[in-house]
Write a protein that holds these residues in place. Structure first.
Motif, PDB file in Angstrom:
ATOM      1  N   UNK A  35       0.995  -1.152  -0.082  1.00  0.00           N
ATOM      2  CA  UNK A  35       0.190  -0.059   0.190  1.00  0.00           C
ATOM      3  C   UNK A  35       0.641   0.992   0.123  1.00  0.00           C
ATOM      4  N   UNK A  36       0.371   2.237  -0.658  1.00  0.00           N
ATOM      5  CA  UNK A  36       0.901   3.678  -1.041  1.00  0.00           C
ATOM      6  C   UNK A  36       1.284   3.860   0.717  1.00  0.00           C
ATOM      7  N   UNK A  37       0.897   3.671   1.617  1.00  0.00           N
ATOM      8  CA  UNK A  37       1.116   4.837   2.849  1.00  0.00           C
ATOM      9  C   UNK A  37       2.382   3.384   3.410  1.00  0.00           C
ATOM     10  N   UNK A  38       2.518   2.324   3.739  1.00  0.00           N
ATOM     11  CA  UNK A  38       3.253   1.595   3.773  1.00  0.00           C
ATOM     12  C   UNK A  38       4.756   1.505   3.271  1.00  0.00           C
ATOM     13  N   UNK A  39       4.812   1.678   1.710  1.00  0.00           N
ATOM     14  CA  UNK A  39       5.547   1.767   0.957  1.00  0.00           C
ATOM     15  C   UNK A  39       7.015   2.343   1.536  1.00  0.00           C
ATOM     16  N   UNK A  40       5.736   4.265   1.937  1.00  0.00           N
ATOM     17  CA  UNK A  40       6.319   5.696   1.674  1.00  0.00           C
ATOM     18  C   UNK A  40       7.194   4.867   3.726  1.00  0.00           C
ATOM     19  N   UNK A  41       6.856   4.340   4.421  1.00  0.00           N
ATOM     20  CA  UNK A  41       6.897   4.800   5.408  1.00  0.00           C
ATOM     21  C   UNK A  41       8.513   3.495   6.048  1.00  0.00           C
ATOM     22  N   UNK A  42       8.469   2.653   5.154  1.00  0.00           N
ATOM     23  CA  UNK A  42       9.256   1.394   5.155  1.00  0.00           C
ATOM     24  C   UNK A  42      10.432   1.801   3.869  1.00  0.00           C
ATOM     25  N   UNK A  43      10.110   3.356   3.152  1.00  0.00           N
ATOM     26  CA  UNK A  43      11.180   3.122   2.009  1.00  0.00           C
ATOM     27  C   UNK A  43      11.032   2.101   0.614  1.00  0.00           C
TER      28      UNK A  43
END
Lengths: 228, 371
Positions: free
Chosen positions: B136-144
């Motif tokens: 998902x967009x958010x988790x991808x951003x948070x974990x890079x």
């Protein structure tokens, strides 16, 4: 036929604390085409009498017949119809509507009669001619002299071709020369068959009248014919 | 002629008339632009739910003690004889780690088709062969996370084949902070089935189909209709909007009072004129007409300007708060403008009624004597 008949008419104004007897037991008949002057000091009941003939008010006692119709039982809109079709008013203060031009002021009573625009305009122009004011047709009251305003007011009073013309001190606000012009117009109308009731305390005007009714404290004290 | 008379009377007290018109303009503009803004807000929110009105979610009936949906039920639902997509969802939370960073996130088990059906891919593909995952967009951003990153989910390595676009609010799956793995790799039971019907009118048929097949003996599942939820949200928005418009309506009320005020003043100032008109043959109703017409003119001119302004006003407020305006001259906007106009004219005429009635009922003699 009698145009106006007063039959033991009294008019009493009552307030909570006192009452004023404005007219008391008046009996009077006015013929069609007559020029009658009602004279008397202030407070003698002249204006009350005029208002009663003009269907602006109803008698407290007695009955008034206008062209044979008793007015005391009439409702407001019936009185208005009678007034509009039978009676023309000329006031001391001219009382033109300030937002309307001379021509429009004359048209106004015909508007209230719901006459056609075409007919209204034609008649208003004709009436302006009669009072000799064709050239002020588009002027507002403030742009006219007192004499002109009063002549427009007479033209307005004639708009619905009334049988009775009620004039309340019509020369009171005019100089003697213009006052005379106005009186000339009124006597010419009488010759054409209009009944003229003139209220005044100017003794010099009684020469225009056929009869003078004198009032004092709400009573008729004298009725005299004027020989011309 | 009455119209001319009314217009001239209004222009006689020009400043007063203009002020009264301004009052109406403010009132109408407030009501209408708030209405338009509220409508746009509702639309934006409803759009963010996406196209889910034709979705039905089948959940285990927890009231009857069912905590999962069995394979037979999935099979039965797949056999529903109308066009649509059936998406069984397996969901659980697992520890996810990437380059030493750990998170505890929701992990869904779906098949590849479900991803393309429900979401949009921002990067990479929806490839969900065994050992692949979509973040998902958010988790991808948070974990890079990137396409190709290797993450450890519940002790097993998965390679990221795609990253989803940021999604709006949903009721079934919240993908922004979740990772999606192949259905076959997911150890949990089916916890929900999303059914996307092609036609809205098939929803009723689907419900009775479930009653006749899955729920024939026990109430094994319950059905959540997205449409009825959306309807309720829309209803709530409409109520809020109405409430806001009612508050804006107070300003129109004030404008009405100011018209009442100036018309009353005008009645008193023109008492003598009213007397004259009555004396030369005006009926009460003629006087009433003239005064009502004046109130009407104030109302109409204020409302026309107000309604026009509020279309612009609604646009700017919407743009300012929501940042986007799809189209400003749609049916609802025009409807609100027309409504605002009607309210403005109505207010003016109601406010004019009492002064007009008073003017019409003046005693002619008293009025004539008035100086």
């Amino acid at each position: 036929m009698k145009t106006v008949v007063f039959e033991s008419v009294s008019k009493i104004y009552r307030t909570r604390y006192y009452q004023v007897v404005a007219l008391e037991d008046i009996n009077l008949e006015i013929e069609r085409g007559e020029f009658i002057a009602v004279m008397g000091p202030s407070g003698s009941g002249k204006s009350t009498m005029l208002n009663l003939i003009g269907c602006l008010d109803k008698p407290t006692e007695g009955e008034i017949y206008i062209k044979g119709t008793p007015i005391s039982g009439l409702r407001d809109h019936e009185l208005t119809d009678l007034r509009r079709n039978t009676i023309g008013f000329v006031f001391q203060q001219f009382n033109l509507i300030p937002t309307l031009s001379a021509l429009e002021n004359i048209e106004l009573p015909m508007i209230f009669r719901k006459a056609e625009a075409e007919e209204r305009k034609k008649r208003a122009e004709r009436l302006l001619e009669i009072v000799g004011l064709e050239d002020v047709a588009d002027r507002k009251p403030v742009e006219m002299s007192g004499g002109q305003q009063q002549r427009v007011a007479i033209a307005r009073a004639l708009a619905n071709n009334p049988e009775i013309l009620l004039c309340d001190e019509p020369t009171g606000n005019l100089d003697s020369k213009t006052g005379e012009q106005v009186m000339e117009i009124l006597s010419r109308l009488r010759e054409e068959g209009v009944t003229v009731v003139l209220v005044t305390h100017d003794e010099s005007l009684k020469r225009y009248a056929e009869r003078v009714v004198r009032l004092r404290d709400g009573r008729i004290v004298d009725v005299s014919s004027v020989s011309t | 002629m009455y119209l001319q008379l009314a217009l001239r009377n209004l222009s006689r007290a020009r400043v007063r008339s203009v002020l009264a018109v301004i009052g109406i303009i403010i009132g109408v503009t407030a009501i209408t632009s708030i209405g338009i803004f509220g409508e746009n807000l509702k639309k934006t929110v409803m759009e963010s739910f996406g196209d889910i009105a034709n979705e039905v979610i089948v959940l285990p009936n927890s009231k009857e003690g069912f905590s999962k949906i069995d394979d037979r039920t999935v099979e039965l639902i797949r056999k529903f004889p109308y066009p649509g997509t059936v998406i069984p969802v397996r969901a659980d939370s697992f520890e996810v780690s990437y380059k030493g960073e750990k998170r505890y996130v929701a992990v869904y088990g779906l098949d590849e088709r479900a991803i393309t059906e429900l979401f949009k891919i921002a990067e990479g593909t929806a490839d969900l062969k065994s050992g692949r995952c979509v973040a998902g967009y958010g988790i991808a951003e948070s974990l890079n996370l990137r396409v190709g990153s290797r993450v450890v989910i519940d002790g097993r390595i998965y390679r990221v084949s795609g990253i989803l676009e940021e999604e709006g609010a949903r009721f079934d799956i919240r993908p922004n902070y979740a990772i999606i793995i192949p259905e076959k790799d997911h150890p949990a039971d089916v916890s929900a089935i999303i059914v996307k019907l092609e036609k809205l009118e098939d929803i009723e048929g689907f419900k009775s189909y479930i009653e006749a097949t899955v729920n024939i003996k026990d109430e094994k599942v319950e059905i959540l209709e997205m449409k009825s939820i959306l309807d309720r949200i829309e209803e709530a928005f409409n109520q809020i909007n109405l409430f806001l418009m009612a508050i804006a309506g107070i300003s129109l009320l004030v404008a009405g009072v100011s018209i009442l005020n100036i018309m009353l003043m005008s009645t008193i100032e023109r008492t003598k004129e009213i007397g004259i008109m009555r004396a030369i043959g005006a009926q009460k109703v003629d006087i009433l007409k003239i005064f009502l017409m004046e109130a009407g003119i104030l109302g109409i001119s204020g409302s026309v300007v107000g309604a026009t302004l509020s279309i612009a006003g609604g646009y700017f407020v919407t743009k300012l708060i929501l940042g986007e305006v799809s189209e400003i001259l749609n049916t609802t906007t025009v409807l609100f403008a027309v409504e605002g106009f009607a309210f403005g004219v109505g207010t003016a005429i109601i406010s004019g009624l009492y002064p007009a009635w008073r003017a019409a009922n003046l005693e002619p003699i008293e009025a004539l004597r008035y100086e």
